[in-house]
Write a protein that holds these residues in place. Structure first.
Motif, PDB file in Angstrom:
ATOM      1  N   ARG A  59       0.856  -1.202   0.000  1.00 52.13           N
ATOM      2  CA  ARG A  59       0.000   0.000   0.000  1.00 52.13           C
ATOM      3  C   ARG A  59       0.889   1.249   0.000  1.00 52.13           C
ATOM      4  N   GLY A  60       1.962   1.184   0.787  1.00 55.11           N
ATOM      5  CA  GLY A  60       2.859   2.340   0.877  1.00 55.11           C
ATOM      6  C   GLY A  60       3.456   2.674  -0.478  1.00 55.11           C
ATOM      7  N   LYS A  85       1.975   7.097  -6.413  1.00 52.74           N
ATOM      8  CA  LYS A  85       0.657   7.655  -6.795  1.00 52.74           C
ATOM      9  C   LYS A  85       0.027   6.774  -7.860  1.00 52.74           C
ATOM     10  N   GLU A  95      10.559   8.583   4.784  1.00 54.05           N
ATOM     11  CA  GLU A  95       9.184   8.831   4.372  1.00 54.05           C
ATOM     12  C   GLU A  95       8.468   9.588   5.496  1.00 54.05           C
ATOM     13  N   GLN A 155       2.180   2.023  -3.380  1.00 48.69           N
ATOM     14  CA  GLN A 155       1.140   2.593  -4.251  1.00 48.69           C
ATOM     15  C   GLN A 155       0.968   4.082  -3.968  1.00 48.69           C
ATOM     16  N   ASP A 156       1.070   4.448  -2.676  1.00 45.09           N
ATOM     17  CA  ASP A 156       0.942   5.878  -2.332  1.00 45.09           C
ATOM     18  C   ASP A 156       2.150   6.649  -2.833  1.00 45.09           C
ATOM     19  N   ASN A 165      -0.706   5.967   8.549  1.00 47.67           N
ATOM     20  CA  ASN A 165      -0.044   6.643   7.419  1.00 47.67           C
ATOM     21  C   ASN A 165       1.428   6.312   7.332  1.00 47.67           C
ATOM     22  N   PRO A 225       4.262   3.719   6.010  1.00 52.40           N
ATOM     23  CA  PRO A 225       4.432   2.569   5.123  1.00 52.40           C
ATOM     24  C   PRO A 225       5.320   1.485   5.725  1.00 52.40           C
ATOM     25  N   ARG A 278      -4.574   0.803  -7.283  1.00 53.07           N
ATOM     26  CA  ARG A 278      -4.552  -0.493  -6.582  1.00 53.07           C
ATOM     27  C   ARG A 278      -3.885  -1.569  -7.441  1.00 53.07           C
TER      28      ARG A 278
END
Lengths: 91, 99
Positions: free
Chosen positions: A63-64, A70, B16, A66-67, B74, B76, A73
């Motif tokens: 998930r990290g 940017k 990060e 993907q963030d 928030n 990762p 999914r």
């Protein structure tokens, strides 16, 4: 997460769309305190600008990534550099 | 989850944003063999908000569920210390007792 040393970079023109513009580095996992290599070298996404030879912290949080990229999914990447290690020491 | 002993910490200023003001500990996985707690193979880095000190025995959760730990939404991360272990009973014995 594991600590690793950046050994090099990977360039690829034909790749998954979510990796467009992503910086791919080769990271060699190493035991945090002794620095002894332990495990296979792997490819991790880098958004922090790690230099070759730098000690980094790599996380496997998809998930990290993907963030960070940017990307949606369907971004199939799991490893990313999440910190540049100043030092790791026994307390 | 794994049982692990805290053997050190990692200091990083460039990281990060989700890792700001988060403590990173180096943990050595341990296993139970013939009624004794013995060091395992893996040494990893985990987030710790419980204040684990060196030598403490902790439980570490890994994978995407690590981000469900309090305060990690928030961040990762893929490994978080979720318990400081006081005692372990296994194979009919007290394999570990803090203090």
């Amino acid at each position: 997460m594991f600590t690793a040393q950046v050994k090099g970079s990977v360039t690829s023109t034909s790749k998954h769309a979510s990796l467009k513009g992503a910086r791919l580095l080769i990271v060699q996992p190493g035991e945090p305190l002794s620095g002894q290599p332990n495990g296979f070298a792997q490819i991790a996404v880098d958004v922090l600008g790690a230099a070759i030879g730098a000690q980094v912290l790599v996380s496997g949080d998809g998930r990290g990534v993907q963030d960070m990229l940017k990307a949606g999914r369907d971004c199939p990447v799991r490893l990313a550099i999440v910190a540049l290690v100043d030092r790791s020491l026994s307390q | 989850m794994i049982i692990a002993k805290v053997i050190g910490k990692v200091v990083a200023t460039m990281k990060e944003p989700g890792f700001q003001s988060k403590k990173l500990v180096v943990v050595h996985a341990h296993i139970i063999k013939e009624g004794r707690l013995v060091p395992g193979q893996t040494v990893i880095v985990a987030n710790d908000d419980l204040g684990a000190g060196e030598g403490d025995l902790v439980a570490v959760t890994q994978g995407s569920s690590a981000r469900l730990a309090p305060g990690m939404k928030n961040c990762p991360t893929d490994a978080v210390v979720i318990a400081l272990i006081d005692r372990i009973d296994a194979e009919g014995k007290v394999v570990f007792h803090k203090g």
